[in-house]
Design a protein around this motif. Sequence first.
Motif, mmCIF file in Angstrom:
data_model
loop_
_atom_site.group_PDB
_atom_site.id
_atom_site.type_symbol
_atom_site.label_atom_id
_atom_site.label_comp_id
_atom_site.label_asym_id
_atom_site.label_seq_id
_atom_site.Cartn_x
_atom_site.Cartn_y
_atom_site.Cartn_z
ATOM 1 N N THR A 437 45.615 44.250 34.446
ATOM 2 C CA THR A 437 45.982 42.851 34.698
ATOM 3 C C THR A 437 46.090 42.044 33.408
ATOM 4 O O THR A 437 46.300 40.821 33.458
ATOM 5 C CB THR A 437 44.945 42.175 35.616
ATOM 6 N N HIS A 438 45.932 42.741 32.254
ATOM 7 C CA HIS A 438 45.979 42.050 30.960
ATOM 8 C C HIS A 438 44.967 40.906 30.924
ATOM 9 O O HIS A 438 45.286 39.771 30.572
ATOM 10 C CB HIS A 438 47.375 41.518 30.651
ATOM 11 N N GLY A 439 43.716 41.249 31.330
ATOM 12 C CA GLY A 439 42.681 40.219 31.333
ATOM 13 C C GLY A 439 42.844 39.234 32.470
ATOM 14 O O GLY A 439 42.619 38.038 32.300
ATOM 15 N N PHE A 440 43.256 39.743 33.648
ATOM 16 C CA PHE A 440 43.434 38.958 34.869
ATOM 17 C C PHE A 440 44.587 37.938 34.742
ATOM 18 O O PHE A 440 44.611 36.930 35.448
ATOM 19 C CB PHE A 440 42.134 38.232 35.250
ATOM 20 N N LYS A 441 45.538 38.243 33.879
ATOM 21 C CA LYS A 441 46.725 37.406 33.770
ATOM 22 C C LYS A 441 47.826 37.891 34.707
ATOM 23 O O LYS A 441 48.834 37.210 34.892
ATOM 24 C CB LYS A 441 47.243 37.410 32.324
ATOM 25 N N ARG A 442 47.662 39.087 35.247
ATOM 26 C CA ARG A 442 48.613 39.673 36.196
ATOM 27 C C ARG A 442 47.911 39.887 37.525
ATOM 28 O O ARG A 442 46.681 39.951 37.588
ATOM 29 C CB ARG A 442 49.140 41.019 35.675
ATOM 30 N N TYR A 466 52.455 48.122 33.502
ATOM 31 C CA TYR A 466 51.031 48.277 33.290
ATOM 32 C C TYR A 466 50.807 48.902 31.918
ATOM 33 O O TYR A 466 51.684 49.546 31.368
ATOM 34 C CB TYR A 466 50.423 49.187 34.373
#
Length: 472
Positions: A437-442, A466
Amino acid sequence: MTDTVTPVKLKRTLGLVSLTAFGVTYMTVVTVFTTYGFVNKETGGHLPAAYLLAIIAMLFTALSYGAMVRKYPIAGSAYTYSQQSFGGGVGFMTGWVMLLDYLFLPMINFLLIGIYMNTQFPAVPAWVFSLVAIALVLGFNILGINFVSKANAVIISLSVILVAVFIALAFKSALGGDTTVGLLEPFTFGEGGIGAIAAGAAILALSFLGFDAVSTLSEEAKNPRRDIPRAIVLATLVGGFFFILVAWSGAIAFDVDWSTMSEAELDAAGVTVMKFVGGDALTSFFVAVFVAGSFGSAMTSQVSVSRIIYAMGRDGVLPRGLARVHKRFGTPIVAATLVSVISLTSLFISLEIITHMISFGALAAFMMVNLSVIRTYLFPRGGRTAPLTVGTLLRYGLLPLIGAGVTVWLWSSLETFTWIAGGIWVVLGLAIIVAVTHGFKRPVPMMDFSEEGATTRAIDQMGADYPFESQR
């Protein structure tokens, strides 16, 4: 001209009896002998009491499964319910812990094949039989052969005959005065008290894996919203009754100090009690049926988990190399090979460790189902549209809360090493979420544990690759 395809619908022919029978069959009564030895040691010979406690805990969970099936009559089980109730992050972690069960289920079957075959051919080490079974299952998985599922009906029929004969001979021995164990003594707590019984019941959670499989028949049930919840509860009761009956039969017929047995004797305790009750003939029949059933279970469970890992690789949640498909047979060769490599650990770890790990994942999933009922019915996302009633609070508040509490109690009764290994697995899952999630950005990726594909797929709206994906 545009071709139109008419969707195919399954016929709704299954009633309550058929659905319940499916659930009981799925649980398979010979599962009792998987953990027979060391749960008897854990409880001081009070296996029936441990099963009774496990059934009480499972009944609350079965009611929660029924409540969630009414709300979400789709496949996916605990993962789907927690994802819908608490969101993608909690859902992913629930699915991740369930994946632990998927990975260990083939291992327990390979280990049991080795243990029980070695009792009949002691000159051949148990690991040889396990290794051969791992190689055969991998080969069948790659070839895409599904003949095992066709033989399941025969194996189940033989299992029922085996158990019926065992129970009859056990009670004949007990009632004939060949034992000093009282009829009700196996249901007491014994010297270990309730703590020992709870520890045994926690291990026995794996006996109830699949009781919710009834929910996969939603499209074939005559009245799914009414009958499937009932069938889940009835399957738990009926299956649990037979578990207790088998355990009770063995307890009153075979009186032994389990604490004096070696690990090898505990692993193969099913053979020992069968030989005591029915002699060599019943023992040979038992081993043949048990090994055949274990091979079939290993085949189906490895097929499922290899396809889950394949799809996780396809969607970039895991390295994309895991999504490689065999050019000729169209099967996930890399994922299947990985599962087989992981299964090689069954050659040097104990049956007790494997069963503890499976129970760890199962109890975690059961806990989340109970909590999902409370979240969905009492605190729905988007707010309530109707006032709470006493009946609602009892059915969707108190009962699942008790179920969650009992499950956590049993969960905490597992050995320390189980929590260490399970904790490492959970941390790994959290790391994957942060990465993909790229640090919960996705958006958090979504899993699919359905019967149709046993796949894991990303949310359709996810636009970026991903981290594990190769650039297109």
